[in-house]
Design a protein around this motif. Structure first.
Motif, PDB file in Angstrom:
ATOM      1  N   TRP A 251      73.212 -93.700 -10.685  1.00  0.00           N
ATOM      2  CA  TRP A 251      72.422 -93.213  -9.549  1.00  0.00           C
ATOM      3  C   TRP A 251      71.966 -91.788  -9.805  1.00  0.00           C
ATOM      4  O   TRP A 251      72.779 -90.935 -10.130  1.00  0.00           O
ATOM      5  CB  TRP A 251      73.256 -93.260  -8.263  1.00  0.00           C
ATOM      6  N   GLU A 252      70.684 -91.551  -9.648  1.00  0.00           N
ATOM      7  CA  GLU A 252      70.184 -90.167  -9.671  1.00  0.00           C
ATOM      8  C   GLU A 252      69.934 -89.803  -8.217  1.00  0.00           C
ATOM      9  O   GLU A 252      68.932 -90.207  -7.629  1.00  0.00           O
ATOM     10  CB  GLU A 252      68.884 -90.078 -10.485  1.00  0.00           C
ATOM     11  N   THR A 253      70.869 -89.076  -7.627  1.00  0.00           N
ATOM     12  CA  THR A 253      70.785 -88.805  -6.187  1.00  0.00           C
ATOM     13  C   THR A 253      70.003 -87.515  -5.927  1.00  0.00           C
ATOM     14  O   THR A 253      70.390 -86.446  -6.406  1.00  0.00           O
ATOM     15  CB  THR A 253      72.216 -88.706  -5.596  1.00  0.00           C
ATOM     16  N   VAL A 254      68.894 -87.637  -5.203  1.00  0.00           N
ATOM     17  CA  VAL A 254      68.087 -86.457  -4.840  1.00  0.00           C
ATOM     18  C   VAL A 254      67.638 -86.626  -3.398  1.00  0.00           C
ATOM     19  O   VAL A 254      67.170 -87.702  -3.007  1.00  0.00           O
ATOM     20  CB  VAL A 254      66.817 -86.311  -5.722  1.00  0.00           C
ATOM     21  N   GLN A 255      67.776 -85.594  -2.605  1.00  0.00           N
ATOM     22  CA  GLN A 255      67.365 -85.653  -1.201  1.00  0.00           C
ATOM     23  C   GLN A 255      65.866 -85.397  -1.048  1.00  0.00           C
ATOM     24  O   GLN A 255      65.209 -84.870  -1.955  1.00  0.00           O
ATOM     25  CB  GLN A 255      68.124 -84.602  -0.378  1.00  0.00           C
ATOM     26  N   ALA A 256      65.348 -85.777   0.113  1.00  0.00           N
ATOM     27  CA  ALA A 256      63.970 -85.427   0.492  1.00  0.00           C
ATOM     28  C   ALA A 256      63.987 -85.107   1.978  1.00  0.00           C
ATOM     29  O   ALA A 256      64.943 -85.437   2.679  1.00  0.00           O
ATOM     30  CB  ALA A 256      63.040 -86.597   0.201  1.00  0.00           C
ATOM     31  N   GLY A 257      62.913 -84.450   2.457  1.00  0.00           N
ATOM     32  CA  GLY A 257      62.848 -84.116   3.882  1.00  0.00           C
ATOM     33  C   GLY A 257      63.521 -82.798   4.194  1.00  0.00           C
ATOM     34  O   GLY A 257      63.723 -81.952   3.318  1.00  0.00           O
ATOM     35  N   ALA A 258      63.932 -82.641   5.463  1.00  0.00           N
ATOM     36  CA  ALA A 258      64.476 -81.356   5.916  1.00  0.00           C
ATOM     37  C   ALA A 258      65.710 -80.954   5.106  1.00  0.00           C
ATOM     38  O   ALA A 258      65.913 -79.780   4.782  1.00  0.00           O
ATOM     39  CB  ALA A 258      64.814 -81.448   7.403  1.00  0.00           C
ATOM     40  N   GLU A 259      66.553 -81.937   4.750  1.00  0.00           N
ATOM     41  CA  GLU A 259      67.777 -81.631   3.979  1.00  0.00           C
ATOM     42  C   GLU A 259      67.417 -81.066   2.604  1.00  0.00           C
ATOM     43  O   GLU A 259      68.069 -80.146   2.107  1.00  0.00           O
ATOM     44  CB  GLU A 259      68.592 -82.902   3.778  1.00  0.00           C
ATOM     45  N   ALA A 260      66.371 -81.631   2.001  1.00  0.00           N
ATOM     46  CA  ALA A 260      65.955 -81.155   0.677  1.00  0.00           C
ATOM     47  C   ALA A 260      65.400 -79.744   0.787  1.00  0.00           C
ATOM     48  O   ALA A 260      65.601 -78.908  -0.104  1.00  0.00           O
ATOM     49  CB  ALA A 260      64.889 -82.085   0.102  1.00  0.00           C
ATOM     50  N   PHE A 261      64.702 -79.474   1.885  1.00  0.00           N
ATOM     51  CA  PHE A 261      64.070 -78.168   2.043  1.00  0.00           C
ATOM     52  C   PHE A 261      65.121 -77.049   2.008  1.00  0.00           C
ATOM     53  O   PHE A 261      64.908 -75.997   1.419  1.00  0.00           O
ATOM     54  CB  PHE A 261      63.250 -78.118   3.336  1.00  0.00           C
ATOM     55  N   GLU A 262      66.280 -77.339   2.628  1.00  0.00           N
ATOM     56  CA  GLU A 262      67.350 -76.316   2.639  1.00  0.00           C
ATOM     57  C   GLU A 262      67.780 -75.966   1.214  1.00  0.00           C
ATOM     58  O   GLU A 262      68.025 -74.819   0.899  1.00  0.00           O
ATOM     59  CB  GLU A 262      68.564 -76.846   3.401  1.00  0.00           C
ATOM     60  N   LYS A 263      67.838 -76.978   0.351  1.00  0.00           N
ATOM     61  CA  LYS A 263      68.348 -76.750  -1.003  1.00  0.00           C
ATOM     62  C   LYS A 263      67.246 -76.307  -1.972  1.00  0.00           C
ATOM     63  O   LYS A 263      67.437 -75.397  -2.769  1.00  0.00           O
ATOM     64  CB  LYS A 263      69.003 -78.047  -1.497  1.00  0.00           C
ATOM     65  N   TYR A 264      66.076 -76.979  -1.903  1.00  0.00           N
ATOM     66  CA  TYR A 264      65.058 -76.766  -2.941  1.00  0.00           C
ATOM     67  C   TYR A 264      63.836 -75.967  -2.459  1.00  0.00           C
ATOM     68  O   TYR A 264      62.936 -75.692  -3.233  1.00  0.00           O
ATOM     69  CB  TYR A 264      64.533 -78.115  -3.460  1.00  0.00           C
ATOM     70  N   LYS A 265      63.766 -75.734  -1.132  1.00  0.00           N
ATOM     71  CA  LYS A 265      62.571 -75.105  -0.514  1.00  0.00           C
ATOM     72  C   LYS A 265      61.324 -75.979  -0.689  1.00  0.00           C
ATOM     73  O   LYS A 265      60.192 -75.496  -0.736  1.00  0.00           O
ATOM     74  CB  LYS A 265      62.305 -73.682  -1.067  1.00  0.00           C
ATOM     75  N   GLU A 266      61.531 -77.266  -0.841  1.00  0.00           N
ATOM     76  CA  GLU A 266      60.428 -78.231  -0.916  1.00  0.00           C
ATOM     77  C   GLU A 266      60.879 -79.487  -0.173  1.00  0.00           C
ATOM     78  O   GLU A 266      62.052 -79.867  -0.271  1.00  0.00           O
ATOM     79  CB  GLU A 266      60.163 -78.650  -2.370  1.00  0.00           C
ATOM     80  N   TYR A 267      59.945 -80.149   0.528  1.00  0.00           N
ATOM     81  CA  TYR A 267      60.330 -81.374   1.237  1.00  0.00           C
ATOM     82  C   TYR A 267      60.449 -82.555   0.266  1.00  0.00           C
ATOM     83  O   TYR A 267      61.247 -83.460   0.474  1.00  0.00           O
ATOM     84  CB  TYR A 267      59.316 -81.682   2.349  1.00  0.00           C
ATOM     85  N   ILE A 268      59.569 -82.551  -0.736  1.00  0.00           N
ATOM     86  CA  ILE A 268      59.735 -83.539  -1.820  1.00  0.00           C
ATOM     87  C   ILE A 268      59.943 -82.733  -3.096  1.00  0.00           C
ATOM     88  O   ILE A 268      58.993 -82.307  -3.750  1.00  0.00           O
ATOM     89  CB  ILE A 268      58.495 -84.451  -1.948  1.00  0.00           C
TER      90      ILE A 268
ATOM     91  N   THR B 260      60.526 -86.200  -7.691  1.00  0.00           N
ATOM     92  CA  THR B 260      59.344 -86.768  -8.349  1.00  0.00           C
ATOM     93  C   THR B 260      59.687 -87.136  -9.790  1.00  0.00           C
ATOM     94  O   THR B 260      59.393 -88.242 -10.249  1.00  0.00           O
ATOM     95  CB  THR B 260      58.198 -85.728  -8.326  1.00  0.00           C
ATOM     96  N   GLN B 261      60.337 -86.216 -10.487  1.00  0.00           N
ATOM     97  CA  GLN B 261      60.666 -86.468 -11.903  1.00  0.00           C
ATOM     98  C   GLN B 261      61.633 -87.642 -12.035  1.00  0.00           C
ATOM     99  O   GLN B 261      61.503 -88.465 -12.946  1.00  0.00           O
ATOM    100  CB  GLN B 261      61.287 -85.217 -12.532  1.00  0.00           C
ATOM    101  N   SER B 262      62.576 -87.729 -11.100  1.00  0.00           N
ATOM    102  CA  SER B 262      63.546 -88.823 -11.176  1.00  0.00           C
ATOM    103  C   SER B 262      62.836 -90.170 -11.002  1.00  0.00           C
ATOM    104  O   SER B 262      63.081 -91.103 -11.768  1.00  0.00           O
ATOM    105  CB  SER B 262      64.636 -88.633 -10.109  1.00  0.00           C
ATOM    106  N   ILE B 263      61.948 -90.283 -10.003  1.00  0.00           N
ATOM    107  CA  ILE B 263      61.263 -91.576  -9.785  1.00  0.00           C
ATOM    108  C   ILE B 263      60.346 -91.887 -10.969  1.00  0.00           C
ATOM    109  O   ILE B 263      60.238 -93.042 -11.391  1.00  0.00           O
ATOM    110  CB  ILE B 263      60.491 -91.580  -8.446  1.00  0.00           C
ATOM    111  N   GLU B 264      59.731 -90.862 -11.543  1.00  0.00           N
ATOM    112  CA  GLU B 264      58.883 -91.100 -12.730  1.00  0.00           C
ATOM    113  C   GLU B 264      59.716 -91.652 -13.895  1.00  0.00           C
ATOM    114  O   GLU B 264      59.245 -92.427 -14.695  1.00  0.00           O
ATOM    115  CB  GLU B 264      58.177 -89.810 -13.148  1.00  0.00           C
ATOM    116  N   ARG B 265      60.990 -91.225 -13.921  1.00  0.00           N
ATOM    117  CA  ARG B 265      61.881 -91.662 -15.000  1.00  0.00           C
ATOM    118  C   ARG B 265      62.430 -93.067 -14.749  1.00  0.00           C
ATOM    119  O   ARG B 265      62.415 -93.915 -15.613  1.00  0.00           O
ATOM    120  CB  ARG B 265      63.062 -90.675 -15.041  1.00  0.00           C
ATOM    121  N   THR B 266      62.908 -93.297 -13.505  1.00  0.00           N
ATOM    122  CA  THR B 266      63.622 -94.558 -13.237  1.00  0.00           C
ATOM    123  C   THR B 266      62.667 -95.682 -12.794  1.00  0.00           C
ATOM    124  O   THR B 266      62.987 -96.854 -12.939  1.00  0.00           O
ATOM    125  CB  THR B 266      64.656 -94.367 -12.108  1.00  0.00           C
TER     126      THR B 266
END
Ligand code: NAI
Length: 334
Positions: A34-51, A56-62
């Protein structure tokens, strides 16, 4: 073989149902990374991006993702991440099979419908603006390319799966240009599939017809907004939103998620029914070439659904989200 899958836990009940489903998938004996990556408000807290670009890179890979629901703020705030992901990866077909589960009492037994929802345009284009104070415009985009592509998807699915009828759902009596174009494309594609009966119903009438007699439909194809609304109506026909799966399919990749949202009213209470996401995961297993794993889980699910006490509260049971997952795992091991 190990399957690399992107896991988007989502928020609200998302983390609870994804955890339950991952446990069940792992109990099949299949191997996942599993390549676990958040999206949405939770992701924004960690990455400062909603997606985040990591997602993106993980989905392009898997090329395959299993996704929990993500909250979209109402009447303001950021645009729907769910819609953005579908557009970003050109996941043009939203495939939503609607079937009863055994022993869930509903008005109609043996419902077996497929909703094919166009996933990239219509009023979900996000093109809205204020013309003058007190007047706003929302643009509904319908293109020949996307309408033809989704109609062909619906007819090809029908042909491959020996389905007999395809209905195009529309409102071309009012939206003569946009829904008119959608219908023209459906009619053109229908001619390539003479063995399949083609019908057209106006969307408001369709809602009434579905409630009165769902058996008259088989495969239904429609633009984005109608697909969203009709899906929830159909979920109600078979026992609720806790049960209905979906697959977002495109040429390059696929994202599997439940029809339901993040259900803030029951989030964090171990009440959510993971069946809808589990059934989405079954679609995923077939997509990645593991139909036997899918069958194993489906049989276990049907065993568990024979015993009401083992079900979650939304379908009349007493189990929590995690206990329900335990029951499915136990049924698989018997
Ligand atoms: P919802 O689908 O989250 O909930 C509607 C009703 O169904 C609620 O009473 C909820 O408790 C119940 N429900 C939903 N899933 C359930 C489950 N698995 N088990 C038991 N009961 C369940 O719809 P709502 O409240 O309109 O939307 C909440 C949020 O979810 C919004 O921010 C919305 O934008 C978002 N959403 C996200 C989607 C996605 O990620 N694909 C799809 C639909 C909505």
């Amino acid at each position: 073989m190990t399957h690399k899958i992107t896991l988007i836990p989502g928020d609200g009940i998302g983390t609870e149902v994804t955890q339950a489903v991952v446990r069940i998938l792992e109990a099949t004996g299949l191997k996942f990374e599993w390549e676990t990556v958040q999206a949405g408000a939770e992701a924004f807290e960690k990455y400062k991006e909603y997606i985040p670009k990591e997602l993106t890179q993980s989905i392009e890979r898997t090329h395959v993702a299993l996704k929990g629901p993500i909250t979209t703020p109402v009447g303001g705030g950021f645009a729907s991440i769910n819609v953005q992901l579908r557009k970003q990866f050109e996941l043009y077909a939203n495939f939503r099979p609607v079937r009863n589960l055994p022993h869930i009492a509903t008005r109609y037994p043996d419902v077996d419908l497929v909703i094919v929802r166009e996933n990239t345009e219509s009023l979900y284009s996000g093109l809205e603006h204020e013309v003058v104070p007190g007047v706003v415009e929302s643009l509904k985009i319908i293109t020949e390319k996307a309408s033809t592509r989704i109609s062909r998807f619906a007819f090809e699915y029908a042909r491959k799966n020996q389905r007999k009828r395809v209905h195009a759902i529309h409102k071309a009596n009012i939206m003569k240009l946009s829904d008119g174009l959608f219908l023209r494309c459906s009619r053109t594609v229908a001619k390539e599939f003479p063995e399949i009966t083609y019908g057209e119903h106006i969307v408001d009438n369709t809602c009434m017809q579905l409630v009165m007699n769902p058996y008259q439909y088989d495969v239904m194809v429609m633009e984005n907004l109608y697909g969203d609304i009709i899906s929830d109506l159909c979920a109600g026909l078979v026992g609720g939103l806790g049960l209905v799966p979906s697959a977002n399919l495109g040429e390059c990749c696929a994202i599997f998620e439940a029809v339901h949202g993040s259900a803030p009213d029951i989030a964090g209470k171990n009440l959510a029914n993971p069946t809808a996401l589990l059934r989405s995961a079954l679609l995923m297993l077939r997509h990645i070439g593991e139909p036997e794993g899918a069958l194993k889980i489906r049989n276990a699910l049907e065993t568990v659904y024979r015993d009401r006490d083992k079900l979650t509260k939304d379908v009349g049971g007493k189990a929590g989200t995690s206990e329900f997952a335990d029951h499915v795992i136990q049924a698989m091991q018997q």
